[in-house]
Design an enzyme around this catalytic site. Sequence first.
Site, PDB file in Angstrom:
ATOM      1  N   HIS A 314       0.863  -1.188   0.000  1.00 53.73           N
ATOM      2  CA  HIS A 314       0.000   0.000   0.000  1.00 53.73           C
ATOM      3  C   HIS A 314       0.892   1.228   0.000  1.00 53.73           C
ATOM      4  O   HIS A 314       1.953   1.243   0.623  1.00 53.73           O
ATOM      5  CB  HIS A 314      -0.897   0.018   1.247  1.00 53.73           C
ATOM      6  CG  HIS A 314      -2.064   0.939   1.106  1.00 53.73           C
ATOM      7  ND1 HIS A 314      -1.962   2.293   1.337  1.00 53.73           N
ATOM      8  CD2 HIS A 314      -3.334   0.711   0.734  1.00 53.73           C
ATOM      9  CE1 HIS A 314      -3.140   2.854   1.112  1.00 53.73           C
ATOM     10  NE2 HIS A 314      -3.994   1.920   0.752  1.00 53.73           N
ATOM     11  N   ASP A 372      -8.018  -5.110  -0.202  1.00 57.79           N
ATOM     12  CA  ASP A 372      -8.481  -5.932  -1.334  1.00 57.79           C
ATOM     13  C   ASP A 372      -8.172  -7.403  -1.182  1.00 57.79           C
ATOM     14  O   ASP A 372      -8.661  -8.220  -1.963  1.00 57.79           O
ATOM     15  CB  ASP A 372      -7.831  -5.416  -2.629  1.00 57.79           C
ATOM     16  CG  ASP A 372      -8.341  -4.037  -2.978  1.00 57.79           C
ATOM     17  OD1 ASP A 372      -7.530  -3.101  -3.036  1.00 57.79           O
ATOM     18  OD2 ASP A 372      -9.567  -3.898  -3.129  1.00 57.79           O
TER      19      ASP A 372
HETATM   20  C1  SDX Z   1      -6.112   0.170  -2.896  1.00 60.56           C
HETATM   21  O1  SDX Z   1      -4.303   4.698  -2.007  1.00 60.56           O
HETATM   22  C2  SDX Z   1      -5.291   4.051  -1.400  1.00 60.56           C
HETATM   23  O2  SDX Z   1      -5.723   4.419  -0.312  1.00 60.56           O
HETATM   24  C3  SDX Z   1      -5.820   2.848  -2.146  1.00 60.56           C
HETATM   25  C4  SDX Z   1      -6.866   2.008  -1.407  1.00 60.56           C
HETATM   26  C5  SDX Z   1      -8.132   2.800  -1.165  1.00 60.56           C
HETATM   27  O3  SDX Z   1      -8.864   2.425  -0.239  1.00 60.56           O
HETATM   28  O4  SDX Z   1      -8.432   3.707  -1.957  1.00 60.56           O
HETATM   29  O5  SDX Z   1      -6.349   1.563  -0.165  1.00 60.56           O
HETATM   30  C6  SDX Z   1      -7.270   0.790  -2.234  1.00 60.56           C
HETATM   31  O6  SDX Z   1      -5.824   0.519  -4.023  1.00 60.56           O
HETATM   32  C7  SDX Z   1      -5.261  -0.838  -2.154  1.00 60.56           C
HETATM   33  C8  SDX Z   1      -4.027  -1.317  -2.970  1.00 60.56           C
HETATM   34  C9  SDX Z   1      -4.506  -2.403  -3.918  1.00 60.56           C
HETATM   35  N1  SDX Z   1      -3.408  -2.752  -4.884  1.00 60.56           N
HETATM   36  C10 SDX Z   1      -2.813  -3.967  -4.821  1.00 60.56           C
HETATM   37  O7  SDX Z   1      -3.023  -4.815  -3.961  1.00 60.56           O
HETATM   38  C11 SDX Z   1      -1.855  -4.228  -5.986  1.00 60.56           C
HETATM   39  C12 SDX Z   1      -0.525  -4.784  -5.436  1.00 60.56           C
HETATM   40  N2  SDX Z   1       0.136  -3.707  -4.729  1.00 60.56           N
HETATM   41  C13 SDX Z   1       1.146  -2.925  -5.410  1.00 60.56           C
HETATM   42  O8  SDX Z   1       0.922  -2.731  -6.770  1.00 60.56           O
HETATM   43  C14 SDX Z   1       1.652  -1.737  -4.614  1.00 60.56           C
HETATM   44  O9  SDX Z   1       1.871  -2.177  -3.358  1.00 60.56           O
HETATM   45  C15 SDX Z   1       0.819  -0.477  -4.562  1.00 60.56           C
HETATM   46  C16 SDX Z   1       0.517   0.056  -5.924  1.00 60.56           C
HETATM   47  C17 SDX Z   1      -0.453  -0.702  -3.821  1.00 60.56           C
HETATM   48  C18 SDX Z   1       1.643   0.578  -3.810  1.00 60.56           C
HETATM   49  O10 SDX Z   1       2.739   0.813  -4.555  1.00 60.56           O
HETATM   50  P1  SDX Z   1       3.823   1.939  -4.107  1.00 60.56           P
HETATM   51  O11 SDX Z   1       3.529   2.521  -2.793  1.00 60.56           O
HETATM   52  O12 SDX Z   1       3.991   2.862  -5.247  1.00 60.56           O
HETATM   53  O13 SDX Z   1       5.054   1.081  -3.816  1.00 60.56           O
HETATM   54  P2  SDX Z   1       6.033   0.561  -4.890  1.00 60.56           P
HETATM   55  O14 SDX Z   1       5.246   0.054  -6.063  1.00 60.56           O
HETATM   56  O15 SDX Z   1       7.062   1.600  -5.128  1.00 60.56           O
HETATM   57  O16 SDX Z   1       6.654  -0.697  -4.142  1.00 60.56           O
HETATM   58  C19 SDX Z   1       7.622  -0.504  -3.130  1.00 60.56           C
HETATM   59  C20 SDX Z   1       8.463  -1.754  -3.217  1.00 60.56           C
HETATM   60  C21 SDX Z   1       8.924  -2.038  -4.645  1.00 60.56           C
HETATM   61  O17 SDX Z   1      10.174  -2.723  -4.534  1.00 60.56           O
HETATM   62  P3  SDX Z   1      11.512  -1.811  -4.762  1.00 60.56           P
HETATM   63  O18 SDX Z   1      11.371  -1.148  -6.112  1.00 60.56           O
HETATM   64  O19 SDX Z   1      11.547  -0.825  -3.627  1.00 60.56           O
HETATM   65  O20 SDX Z   1      12.621  -2.825  -4.715  1.00 60.56           O
HETATM   66  O21 SDX Z   1       7.696  -2.900  -2.833  1.00 60.56           O
HETATM   67  C22 SDX Z   1       7.559  -3.793  -3.921  1.00 60.56           C
HETATM   68  C23 SDX Z   1       7.919  -3.019  -5.186  1.00 60.56           C
HETATM   69  O22 SDX Z   1       8.495  -3.903  -6.143  1.00 60.56           O
HETATM   70  N3  SDX Z   1       6.149  -4.181  -3.941  1.00 60.56           N
HETATM   71  C24 SDX Z   1       5.701  -5.425  -4.126  1.00 60.56           C
HETATM   72  C25 SDX Z   1       4.296  -5.328  -4.019  1.00 60.56           C
HETATM   73  N4  SDX Z   1       3.940  -4.048  -3.800  1.00 60.56           N
HETATM   74  C26 SDX Z   1       5.088  -3.332  -3.766  1.00 60.56           C
HETATM   75  N5  SDX Z   1       6.337  -6.588  -4.362  1.00 60.56           N
HETATM   76  C27 SDX Z   1       5.557  -7.692  -4.487  1.00 60.56           C
HETATM   77  N6  SDX Z   1       4.199  -7.688  -4.393  1.00 60.56           N
HETATM   78  C28 SDX Z   1       3.541  -6.529  -4.163  1.00 60.56           C
HETATM   79  N7  SDX Z   1       2.230  -6.513  -4.063  1.00 60.56           N
END
Ligand code: SDX
Length: 437
Positions: A314, A372
């Site tokens: 998140h 989710d």
């Molecule tokens: C919702 O914003 C809100 O409030 C949203 C929400 C709401 O109520 O409105 O809460 C609803 O959208 C919840 C989130 C649902 N999405 C998912 O479950 C999809 C999977 N999650 C990711 O795509 C990700 O975690 C995000 C998009 C939710 C957040 O991404 P960020 O904060 O931009 O973080 P990032 O992508 O930069 O990741 C940080 C690190 C990365 O590694 P590094 O580049 O630092 O080495 O964590 C890793 C990412 O590769 N990472 C994951 C991961 N999520 C982040 N690795 C594996 N699996 C994952 N799910």
Amino acid sequence: MTNEKKSAANTFTITDNSNGKSWDLPVIDGTVGPRVVDIRKFYSDTGCFTYDPGFTSTGSCSSKITYIDGDAGVLLHRGYPIEQLAENCDFLEVAFLLLFGNLPNADELKQFNHDITYHSMLHEQIQRFYSGFRRDAHPMAVSCGVVGALSAFYHDSLDFTDPYQRIVAETRLIAKMPTIVSWAYKYSIGQPFTYPRNDLSYAGNFLQMLFSVPCEPYRVSPVLTKAMNRILILHADHEQNASTSTVRLAGSSGANPFACIAAGIASLWGPSHGGANEAVLNMLMQIGSKDRVGEYVKRAKDKDDPFRLMGFGHRVYKNYDPRAKIMQQTCREVFDELGVHNEPLLQIAMELERIALEDDYFIEKKLYPNVDFYSGIIFRAMGIPTSMFTALFALARTTGWVAQWLEMIDDPEMKIGRPRQLYTGATQRDYVPLDKR
Ligand code: SDX
């Protein structure tokens, strides 16, 4: 600045080391949470833009609606913890709280319930919007299209500068979303559209519009109604997430409320945002069995593998999403009610959660289950098809979007949103005729 305290002692001093010039930037305290550095004069003072793709360090507005402490795993709506609201409230109580700032008293709640109940029908002509879609159209495409089309229908509630029209639009959107979303489902399975029932709660009415048929009476399950009510509350609002920011940006141009909410639906659809609940189910089905969970956790950690664990991580929560904990509990209650304890997908989800919460990669990156992760499993157990999951999220979030939109248009500081950029393209050059290229 309205209620926020401008701390005279609080400033940030920045210095441009290329010329030694310095500026003091005022710091503003909210009631709780990080202070903000007021950079509204940053460009006019320094000639520079700030740079923050994804707005990870940027506050886009001031708001009184929702507060999140991502490190502590805290979510408050108008100061009330989500756990207490989910446990004690009817959805429309929370909707009233989000919209108007306080929990309603008995008379206020009765009137609000009445207003929403008696706006839940859709004009018969709106049924024709649906027949323009293929039966297999995604419910989010249908919902986005129908909500946007409401602005072509309800000409008496488009002018947000008119307080009466604002309230009518707000009431129509919240009241009609369950009908709009349930009709998208009915249309996709070729069943007749169901009409709202004024004797049922918001959540119960939605379930009956999804599942009742004209051929026999429909019994609304109190347990499933309670679960749906709680799920709607958990999804109602969440500060300035991507879809809420989309609604605010659309609204800042003066776009009508139906167009703004349609924009929010479009943004929520993405798999990184509201589309994640559908993506979680598809991921669990792809994993297929508990003994393959480790293989997928390994893939999620592999930088060269685009696979991510849907339902984990998140932007704000670097602790357990408080909504996920309540969803996990709700999941167990629904499965008990339905007698599906050994649902394989739930077993895979529990194993995935167990492994991820023990794994150094996820611990180090603070990747916890989010709202989710469990919602899709519950919806599936309730008989709701995967393609409908995000549309249910949009149904619930419409109340938050409307509350945020109302707050924005009432904000004396409201301006049209117009971010700038870091330009990295070509500098000026002259046209080259075709025969010279
Ligand atoms: C919702 O914003 C809100 O409030 C949203 C929400 C709401 O109520 O409105 O809460 C609803 O959208 C919840 C989130 C649902 N999405 C998912 O479950 C999809 C999977 N999650 C990711 O795509 C990700 O975690 C995000 C998009 C939710 C957040 O991404 P960020 O904060 O931009 O973080 P990032 O992508 O930069 O990741 C940080 C690190 C990365 O590694 P590094 O580049 O630092 O080495 O964590 C890793 C990412 O590769 N990472 C994951 C991961 N999520 C982040 N690795 C594996 N699996 C994952 N799910």
